[in-house]
Design a protein around this motif. Structure first.
Motif, PDB file in Angstrom:
ATOM      1  N   GLY A 102      60.911  64.020 -32.514  1.00 26.41           N
ATOM      2  CA  GLY A 102      59.478  64.263 -32.390  1.00 26.41           C
ATOM      3  C   GLY A 102      58.908  63.652 -31.124  1.00 26.41           C
ATOM      4  O   GLY A 102      58.063  64.249 -30.460  1.00 26.41           O
ATOM      5  N   LYS A 103      59.379  62.478 -30.768  1.00 24.34           N
ATOM      6  CA  LYS A 103      58.906  61.837 -29.544  1.00 24.34           C
ATOM      7  C   LYS A 103      59.308  62.648 -28.317  1.00 24.34           C
ATOM      8  O   LYS A 103      58.549  62.774 -27.362  1.00 24.34           O
ATOM      9  N   THR A 104      60.527  63.214 -28.364  1.00 25.19           N
ATOM     10  CA  THR A 104      60.998  64.028 -27.230  1.00 25.19           C
ATOM     11  C   THR A 104      60.136  65.265 -27.051  1.00 25.19           C
ATOM     12  O   THR A 104      59.719  65.615 -25.941  1.00 25.19           O
ATOM     13  N   GLU A 105      59.837  65.968 -28.172  1.00 19.78           N
ATOM     14  CA  GLU A 105      58.983  67.159 -28.108  1.00 19.78           C
ATOM     15  C   GLU A 105      57.575  66.809 -27.620  1.00 19.78           C
ATOM     16  O   GLU A 105      56.970  67.538 -26.849  1.00 19.78           O
ATOM     17  N   SER A 106      57.065  65.676 -28.092  1.00 18.71           N
ATOM     18  CA  SER A 106      55.733  65.242 -27.670  1.00 18.71           C
ATOM     19  C   SER A 106      55.702  64.952 -26.174  1.00 18.71           C
ATOM     20  O   SER A 106      54.740  65.286 -25.482  1.00 18.71           O
ATOM     21  N   ALA A 107      56.775  64.346 -25.673  1.00 16.95           N
ATOM     22  CA  ALA A 107      56.836  64.057 -24.238  1.00 16.95           C
ATOM     23  C   ALA A 107      56.854  65.345 -23.420  1.00 16.95           C
ATOM     24  O   ALA A 107      56.191  65.460 -22.383  1.00 16.95           O
ATOM     25  N   LYS A 108      57.610  66.369 -23.898  1.00 16.38           N
ATOM     26  CA  LYS A 108      57.644  67.660 -23.203  1.00 16.38           C
ATOM     27  C   LYS A 108      56.263  68.311 -23.182  1.00 16.38           C
ATOM     28  O   LYS A 108      55.828  68.868 -22.174  1.00 16.38           O
ATOM     29  N   ALA A 109      55.578  68.261 -24.343  1.00 20.08           N
ATOM     30  CA  ALA A 109      54.231  68.853 -24.420  1.00 20.08           C
ATOM     31  C   ALA A 109      53.269  68.155 -23.473  1.00 20.08           C
ATOM     32  O   ALA A 109      52.438  68.793 -22.821  1.00 20.08           O
ATOM     33  N   ASP A 110      53.396  66.823 -23.371  1.00 21.27           N
ATOM     34  CA  ASP A 110      52.518  66.076 -22.461  1.00 21.27           C
ATOM     35  C   ASP A 110      52.774  66.471 -21.008  1.00 21.27           C
ATOM     36  O   ASP A 110      51.839  66.592 -20.205  1.00 21.27           O
ATOM     37  N   LYS A 111      54.060  66.701 -20.654  1.00 21.04           N
ATOM     38  CA  LYS A 111      54.383  67.101 -19.288  1.00 21.04           C
ATOM     39  C   LYS A 111      53.791  68.465 -18.961  1.00 21.04           C
ATOM     40  O   LYS A 111      53.241  68.687 -17.886  1.00 21.04           O
ATOM     41  N   LEU A 112      53.908  69.416 -19.931  1.00 20.68           N
ATOM     42  CA  LEU A 112      53.349  70.748 -19.706  1.00 20.68           C
ATOM     43  C   LEU A 112      51.833  70.693 -19.554  1.00 20.68           C
ATOM     44  O   LEU A 112      51.246  71.369 -18.709  1.00 20.68           O
ATOM     45  N   ALA A 113      51.185  69.876 -20.414  1.00 20.68           N
ATOM     46  CA  ALA A 113      49.732  69.748 -20.327  1.00 20.68           C
ATOM     47  C   ALA A 113      49.308  69.153 -18.986  1.00 20.68           C
ATOM     48  O   ALA A 113      48.338  69.597 -18.368  1.00 20.68           O
ATOM     49  N   ALA A 114      50.058  68.152 -18.526  1.00 20.92           N
ATOM     50  CA  ALA A 114      49.735  67.539 -17.237  1.00 20.92           C
ATOM     51  C   ALA A 114      49.926  68.527 -16.095  1.00 20.92           C
ATOM     52  O   ALA A 114      49.143  68.575 -15.150  1.00 20.92           O
ATOM     53  N   LYS A 115      50.968  69.400 -16.209  1.00 22.44           N
ATOM     54  CA  LYS A 115      51.213  70.408 -15.174  1.00 22.44           C
ATOM     55  C   LYS A 115      50.089  71.425 -15.128  1.00 22.44           C
ATOM     56  O   LYS A 115      49.614  71.823 -14.067  1.00 22.44           O
ATOM     57  N   LYS A 116      49.627  71.870 -16.319  1.00 21.03           N
ATOM     58  CA  LYS A 116      48.522  72.835 -16.381  1.00 21.03           C
ATOM     59  C   LYS A 116      47.247  72.235 -15.798  1.00 21.03           C
ATOM     60  O   LYS A 116      46.487  72.899 -15.109  1.00 21.03           O
ATOM     61  N   LYS A 117      46.991  70.969 -16.117  1.00 23.69           N
ATOM     62  CA  LYS A 117      45.791  70.317 -15.587  1.00 23.69           C
ATOM     63  C   LYS A 117      45.835  70.238 -14.070  1.00 23.69           C
ATOM     64  O   LYS A 117      44.826  70.412 -13.396  1.00 23.69           O
ATOM     65  N   SER A 118      47.041  69.968 -13.538  1.00 18.51           N
ATOM     66  CA  SER A 118      47.152  69.879 -12.079  1.00 18.51           C
ATOM     67  C   SER A 118      46.973  71.232 -11.416  1.00 18.51           C
ATOM     68  O   SER A 118      46.548  71.325 -10.273  1.00 18.51           O
ATOM     69  N   GLU A 119      47.277  72.346 -12.149  1.00 15.35           N
ATOM     70  CA  GLU A 119      47.137  73.684 -11.570  1.00 15.35           C
ATOM     71  C   GLU A 119      45.699  74.186 -11.643  1.00 15.35           C
ATOM     72  O   GLU A 119      45.285  74.995 -10.840  1.00 15.35           O
TER      73      GLU A 119
END
Length: 223
Positions: free
Chosen positions: A57-74
């Motif tokens: 669960g922590k691994t999936e949460s970390a992936k989701a956080d990375k995607l969210a951060a990427k979208k915010k930067s775009e």
């Protein structure tokens, strides 16, 4: 005398029973310990599963956080692009308005002579011509199935001419009537349109028609 040997025999038998029962009790105790030892790893394995799930669960949460951060930067890039497009559109519109405002004195003089208002035309049609208050010299023309933005164009005949180059529409104003033509279609969209002032001129022309150059001149008195 017989009583003593019997008591001795009973004591010997009791001791033998106790000696035989001791190994059995030890064996039962060992079995219980083995069962308890075997049960402990199973409990440990059961306890390990939630930990593994928690790690996944922590691994999936970390992936989701990375995607969210990427979208915010775009997002700022897209927003900036849209802002630039809007700014360019505003600048183009401002440039068009500035170009429209720059009219020559001749064009402005023609614009002052344009008949305004709702002008009735033949066959029950009508044309509404209004001046643009923000851009002197420009006019908005409305009618059935058309809407034009026109400006004056000088002519060699003295007739008042308004044009909408984009739509290919031309408005000709004469002393007694006006007409709307489509250069693209090659037809008249409205004819015999007249303001009250033009109707008055038309009535005077009916009462006092101009002399045609083709008509014979009246004879002159001979000297």
């Amino acid at each position: 005398m017989k009583t003593q040997p019997i008591a001795t025999l009973a004591a010997v038998l009791a001791a033998a029973v106790l000696l035989a029962a001791a190994p059995l009790a030890q064996a039962e105790t060992e079995k219980k310990l083995e069962k308890a030892t075997a049960a402990k790893p199973a409990v440990a394995k059961k306890a390990d599963k939630p930990v593994a799930k928690s790690a996944a669960g922590k691994t999936e949460s970390a992936k989701a956080d990375k995607l969210a951060a990427k979208k915010k930067s775009e997002k700022p890039v897209v927003t900036a692009s849209r802002t630039n497009l809007k700014s360019a559109a505003v600048n183009v519109a401002a440039g068009i308005e500035a170009a429209e405002a720059a009219m020559t004195p001749t064009e402005l003089a023609i614009a002052e002579r344009v008949q305004l208002g709702k002008l009735p035309c033949e066959l029950g049609a009508s044309v509404t011509l209004t001046a643009d208050a923000k851009n002197p010299g420009y006019f908005n023309m409305q009618g059935k199935n058309f809407n034009y933005r026109m400006f004056p164009v000088p002519t060699s005949t003295g007739a008042i001419r308004l044009e909408d180059p984009k739509a290919g529409a031309v408005w000709l104003q004469l002393a007694n009537k006006s007409m709307l033509m489509s250069q693209k279609l090659g037809i008249r969209l409205a004819d015999e349109c007249a303001s009250p002032a033009q109707l008055e001129v038309a009535q005077n022309l009916k009462l006092n028609p101009p002399v045609s150059i083709l008509e014979a001149l009246p004879p002159t008195a001979s000297r």
